[in-house]
Design a protein around this motif. Structure first.
Motif, short mmCIF file in Angstrom:
data_model
loop_
_atom_site.label_atom_id
_atom_site.label_comp_id
_atom_site.label_asym_id
_atom_site.label_seq_id
_atom_site.Cartn_x
_atom_site.Cartn_y
_atom_site.Cartn_z
N HIS A 35 0.80 -1.12 -0.13
CA HIS A 35 0.02 -0.04 0.06
C HIS A 35 1.03 1.23 0.03
CE1 HIS A 35 -2.86 2.84 1.10
NE2 HIS A 35 -2.95 3.02 2.37
N VAL A 36 2.00 1.25 0.74
CA VAL A 36 2.95 2.32 0.94
C VAL A 36 3.56 2.61 -0.41
CG1 VAL A 36 4.78 3.34 2.05
CG2 VAL A 36 2.74 2.26 3.40
N GLU A 37 4.06 1.66 -1.06
CA GLU A 37 4.98 1.66 -2.12
C GLU A 37 4.00 2.09 -3.36
OE1 GLU A 37 6.60 -2.19 -2.36
OE2 GLU A 37 8.39 -1.77 -1.38
N ALA A 38 2.71 1.59 -3.45
CA ALA A 38 1.72 1.86 -4.47
C ALA A 38 1.64 3.46 -4.35
CB ALA A 38 0.44 1.24 -4.22
N ARG A 39 1.44 3.98 -3.38
CA ARG A 39 1.13 5.43 -3.32
C ARG A 39 2.37 6.26 -3.35
NH1 ARG A 39 -3.00 3.66 -3.81
NH2 ARG A 39 -2.35 4.26 -5.79
N LEU A 40 3.64 5.71 -3.00
CA LEU A 40 4.81 6.38 -3.14
C LEU A 40 4.92 6.73 -4.63
CD1 LEU A 40 7.25 4.74 -0.61
CD2 LEU A 40 6.69 7.33 -0.90
N ALA A 41 4.81 5.89 -5.52
CA ALA A 41 4.89 6.00 -6.99
C ALA A 41 3.94 7.03 -7.42
CB ALA A 41 4.36 4.69 -7.77
N ASP A 42 3.18 7.53 -6.66
CA ASP A 42 2.14 8.74 -6.94
C ASP A 42 2.98 9.89 -6.39
OD1 ASP A 42 -0.09 7.37 -8.35
OD2 ASP A 42 -0.37 6.63 -6.56
N GLY A 43 3.88 10.01 -5.84
CA GLY A 43 4.60 11.10 -5.47
C GLY A 43 4.24 12.04 -4.39
N PRO A 44 3.92 11.31 -3.05
CA PRO A 44 3.56 12.29 -2.04
C PRO A 44 4.72 12.93 -1.48
CG PRO A 44 4.00 10.11 -1.36
CD PRO A 44 3.77 10.09 -2.98
N GLY A 45 4.48 14.03 -0.59
CA GLY A 45 5.43 14.74 0.28
C GLY A 45 6.04 14.28 1.35
N ALA A 46 5.45 13.08 1.93
CA ALA A 46 5.77 12.57 3.09
C ALA A 46 4.95 11.26 3.52
CB ALA A 46 5.77 13.49 4.43
N VAL A 47 5.25 10.51 4.16
CA VAL A 47 4.34 9.40 4.63
C VAL A 47 4.34 9.57 6.22
CG1 VAL A 47 4.19 6.92 4.76
CG2 VAL A 47 5.07 7.90 2.60
N PHE A 48 3.10 9.67 6.65
CA PHE A 48 2.78 9.69 8.10
C PHE A 48 2.27 8.30 8.54
CE2 PHE A 48 3.30 14.20 6.95
CZ PHE A 48 3.52 14.68 8.30
N ALA A 49 3.04 7.59 8.98
CA ALA A 49 2.76 6.15 9.45
C ALA A 49 2.07 5.96 10.71
CB ALA A 49 3.90 5.41 9.24
N ALA A 50 0.99 5.11 10.97
CA ALA A 50 0.48 4.71 12.28
C ALA A 50 0.12 6.18 12.90
CB ALA A 50 1.51 4.07 13.13
N CYS A 51 -0.48 7.07 12.22
CA CYS A 51 -1.35 8.31 12.88
C CYS A 51 -2.73 8.19 12.78
CB CYS A 51 -0.78 9.45 11.91
SG CYS A 51 0.74 9.84 11.87
N GLY A 52 -3.38 8.90 12.86
CA GLY A 52 -4.95 8.82 12.87
C GLY A 52 -5.58 8.05 11.68
N THR A 53 -5.32 8.38 10.50
CA THR A 53 -6.24 7.37 9.59
C THR A 53 -5.50 5.83 9.75
OG1 THR A 53 -6.18 9.09 8.18
CG2 THR A 53 -6.32 7.14 7.20
N GLY A 54 -4.12 5.69 10.19
CA GLY A 54 -3.51 4.46 10.40
C GLY A 54 -4.03 3.75 11.79
N GLU A 55 -4.96 4.31 12.46
CA GLU A 55 -5.45 3.68 13.64
C GLU A 55 -4.47 3.69 14.86
OE1 GLU A 55 -8.47 0.44 12.93
OE2 GLU A 55 -7.70 0.51 11.09
N PHE A 56 -3.47 4.80 15.10
CA PHE A 56 -2.82 4.70 15.99
C PHE A 56 -2.99 4.26 17.55
CE2 PHE A 56 -0.85 7.18 19.66
CZ PHE A 56 0.41 6.54 19.56
N PRO A 57 -4.17 4.70 17.86
CA PRO A 57 -4.73 4.40 19.22
C PRO A 57 -5.16 2.70 19.16
CG PRO A 57 -5.93 6.33 18.46
CD PRO A 57 -5.10 5.67 17.46
N ALA A 58 -5.30 2.20 18.19
CA ALA A 58 -5.61 0.78 18.09
C ALA A 58 -4.38 -0.27 18.11
CB ALA A 58 -6.60 0.25 16.94
N LEU A 59 -3.18 0.42 18.16
CA LEU A 59 -1.92 -0.54 18.03
C LEU A 59 -1.24 -0.98 18.93
CD1 LEU A 59 -0.31 1.13 14.67
CD2 LEU A 59 -1.75 -0.75 14.76
N ALA A 60 -0.88 -2.01 19.39
CA ALA A 60 0.01 -2.15 20.38
C ALA A 60 1.30 -1.79 20.20
CB ALA A 60 0.07 -3.87 20.53
#
Length: 307
Positions: A35-60
């Motif tokens: 998923h990350v690599e596919a979107r990287l090909a589209d040229g984002p300015g940064a990757v915010f991993a395990a944040c709000g959209t990434g369900e940070f509060p639900a992760l151990a």
């Protein structure tokens, strides 16, 4: 740290990937990396991993570190990787260490939970966290945590506190924060629009000095997210208006149908786009099938309008 991986040099559309889980609900690093690599090909300015959209509060904690490491390995040094961070000061320091061990370049720091020490407490919390790590910090104002402009101006003087993200939507307060930081002489401080579906408010945010924003739509429809980003950057108001009228306004109306859709509807649409990222974790719930179908039809209509 390579210059293009520094959070101090953030530019472009910011990508917040959903976190992939398998059929048993366990973190799925292979799918997440795809998923990350596919979107990287589209040229984002940064990757915010395990944040709000990434369900940070639900992760151990162990899952969190693996999630950030997977993103960092997929990205290399092409763009900054920012890990989510939160909770009280002691636990936030643990997440900061995990993010550093995983290869992150910075932290997006969610508000401390279930505690209100006022502005003095916020100063104490964020300065202690900043002192515990070499990573750059971006502060995140949302929910019940509200920063006074003077508090942000003081925190902006901490060397590794480099930005401020707003998820409350109070533009009067945001302008006063921008002004206070500017008056304090911190000209390189970064400001972000962190509202859900930030495209709906970015014209207003840009007008008060907030140029950066994150796009959850980039997870499942990068063509639409990038078309809007290019149009707003180029001042192509007709395209901006078309995308708001045809896609973003109806999408927000759909997102408001049930609580949690700012994450669960995004994840369902990401699955429909071909990434088997699994379901959301409790307390979030899956969106109704008819709402997912409505979103997919909306994407088709928007792409036809763009053509």
């Amino acid at each position: 740290m390579p210059p293009n991986a520094s959070p101090r040099r953030l530019d472009g559309l910011l990508f917040f990937p959903v976190t992939a889980f398998d059929a048993e609900g366990r973190f799925a690093p292979g799918v997440y990396r795809e998923h990350v690599e596919a979107r990287l090909a589209d040229g984002p300015g940064a990757v915010f991993a395990a944040c709000g959209t990434g369900e940070f509060p639900a992760l151990a904690p162990q899952e969190y570190e693996l999630c950030v490491r997977t993103a960092a390995e997929a990205v290399g040094s092409r763009v900054p990787v920012i890990g989510g961070c939160g909770y009280g000061t002691t636990l936030a320091k643990e997440y900061a260490r995990a993010a550093a061990n995983a290869g992150a370049d910075g932290l997006l720091v969610l508000p401390p939970y279930s505690a209100d020490g006022g502005q003095d407490g916020l100063l104490r919390h964020y300065t202690a966290l900043a002192a515990s790590t070499d990573l750059d910090l971006i502060l995140y104002q949302r929910d019940t945590t509200v920063f006074a402009p003077e508090t942000v101006a003081e925190l902006a003087q901490v060397p590794n506190i480099v930005g401020f993200k707003d998820g409350r939507g109070d533009l009067d307060l945001m302008l006063r924060i921008v002004s206070a930081v500017r008056t304090a002489g911190e000209s390189g401080f970064l400001f972000f629009n962190g509202m859900p579906t930030a495209e709906m408010t970015q014209l207003a945010y840009r007008a008060v000095g907030v140029p950066l924003y994150s796009s959850a739509v980039f997870c499942f429809a990068p063509d639409i997210a990038l078309a809007f980003h290019r149009a707003i950057d180029a001042g192509e108001q007709k395209t901006v208006d078309t995308l708001i009228d045809v896609f973003f306004r109806p999408y927000v109306q759909l997102r408001h149908k049930r609580p949690g859709y700012a994450v669960s509807l995004v994840k369902a649409a990401t699955r429909a786009a071909g990434h088997e990222v699994g379901a959301v974790r409790a307390p979030l719930t899956e969106p109704a099938p008819e709402h997912v179908a409505e979103l997919l039809a909306l994407l088709d209509r928007t792409r036809a309008a763009l053509r």
